[in-house]
Design an enzyme around this catalytic site. Structure first.
Site, short mmCIF file in Angstrom:
data_model
loop_
_atom_site.label_atom_id
_atom_site.label_comp_id
_atom_site.label_asym_id
_atom_site.label_seq_id
_atom_site.Cartn_x
_atom_site.Cartn_y
_atom_site.Cartn_z
CD GLU A 18 -37.48 -24.30 -39.78
OE1 GLU A 18 -36.59 -24.94 -38.83
OE2 GLU A 18 -37.05 -23.84 -40.42
CD GLU A 32 -34.63 -19.14 -34.34
OE1 GLU A 32 -34.87 -19.82 -35.47
OE2 GLU A 32 -33.98 -20.57 -33.45
CG ASP A 48 -35.32 -27.86 -36.78
OD1 ASP A 48 -34.67 -28.41 -35.65
OD2 ASP A 48 -34.53 -26.38 -37.52
CG HIS A 69 -36.84 -25.19 -34.38
ND1 HIS A 69 -36.48 -23.99 -33.91
CD2 HIS A 69 -36.94 -25.23 -35.43
CE1 HIS A 69 -35.96 -23.50 -34.25
NE2 HIS A 69 -35.73 -23.64 -35.23
CG HIS A 82 -33.80 -28.63 -40.86
ND1 HIS A 82 -34.77 -27.18 -40.84
CD2 HIS A 82 -34.04 -29.20 -42.20
CE1 HIS A 82 -34.01 -26.54 -41.89
NE2 HIS A 82 -34.06 -27.26 -42.39
CD GLU A 85 -31.97 -25.76 -39.65
OE1 GLU A 85 -31.90 -24.76 -41.10
OE2 GLU A 85 -32.09 -25.39 -39.16
#
Length: 271
Positions: A154, A160, A187, A190, A213, A248
């Site tokens: 990912e 992050e 995701d 992100h 996600h 998520e």
């Protein structure tokens, strides 16, 4: 056909994080079934935190699948990283991920590498960090083959990680090091931060994307932010994506409401 999944966290140290359902595995699986999900995605402290016999019985009882298992607890609890400057700590991270691959493999579920990828620093230049990450992904992807599942990697937003932030970055990492049996996790949260256009980012990932996600721009459940989903759905169709759209997201305003909101949006967009 794209299938639905919802996250269940069992990690107390991640309290407040973006997982929809919490604490009670049995209750979470049964709620997912009641609401109409196809699968659950498990975020556990480690491979022994889940009673495998109970989990198997729950899946058989409900007819649900296990979409994937997270490995982030290795970072959250033990600060393990696949790009740690100390070889012993890198090995400990690899061993932890292998244990989660073993756990997920029993349920035909791939493991996800997210926060455990680490960062480059002044002590670890970016090119060396990416080399270490690629080596780890290659080894772990090969390890996952015994279960006939891929490893999921990912790309994360800049706050992050500073390694791979976009789908194009992820593709470059996989292709430049000829890494096999590793797919990308797209995701939407992100991507909303890092991609110029989320739909184009999905197209950039193309055949490499193996997990999504499903979340809104503010990391709340889909439909509670400003995400424009129609171009995203079109892009997923264009790349012939056929795996999971897994929720998520923050459990906002509460876990049950978040799970219900997400499946309603999933049905609206994908059915």
């Amino acid at each position: 056909m794209i299938s639905s999944a919802v996250t269940i966290s069992l990690v107390e140290q991640a309290r407040g994080g973006p997982f929809v359902l919490w604490d009670d595995l049995a209750a979470g699986v049964r709620l997912a079934k009641e609401l109409g999900y196809d699968a659950v995605e498990i975020f556990a402290p480690g491979p022994d935190a889940v009673d495998r016999g109970q989990f198997k019985s729950l899946l058989e009882e409900t007819g649900l699948k296990c979409a994937a298992v997270g490995t982030g607890a290795g970072m959250v609890i033990s600060q393990l990283s696949l790009t740690d400057t100390e070889a012993a700590k890198r090995q400990a991270a690899i061993d932890f991920v292998k244990s989660m691959i073993d756990f997920g493999g029993e349920f035909s579920a791939p493991a996800i590498i997210g926060s455990m990828q680490g960062r480059w620093t002044t002590d670890l230049p970016k090119d060396k960090a990416l080399e270490l990450l690629g080596e780890a992904l290659s080894e772990l992807g090969e390890y996952a083959k015994q279960y006939n599942v891929p490893l999921i990697y990912e790309p994360l937003n800049r706050y992050e990680t500073n390694l791979c932030n976009t789908m194009a970055d992820g593709v470059q990492l996989i292709e430049s090091q000829s890494i096999s049996n590793v797919v990308l996790l797209a995701d939407l949260f992100h991507m909303n931060i890092e991609e110029t256009c989320i739909a184009q980012g999905l197209k950039d990932g193309g055949r490499h994307i193996g997990h999504v996600h499903f979340v809104d721009s503010n990391r709340r459940p889909a439909g509670n932010g400003h995400m424009k989903y129609e171009p995203i759905v079109s892009a997923l169709k264009e790349i012939n994506y056929q795996a999971y759209a897994s929720a998520e997201a923050f459990p906002w305003p509460d876990p049950t409401a978040a799970a219900k909101q997400t499946i309603e949006m999933f049905q609206k967009l994908f059915r």
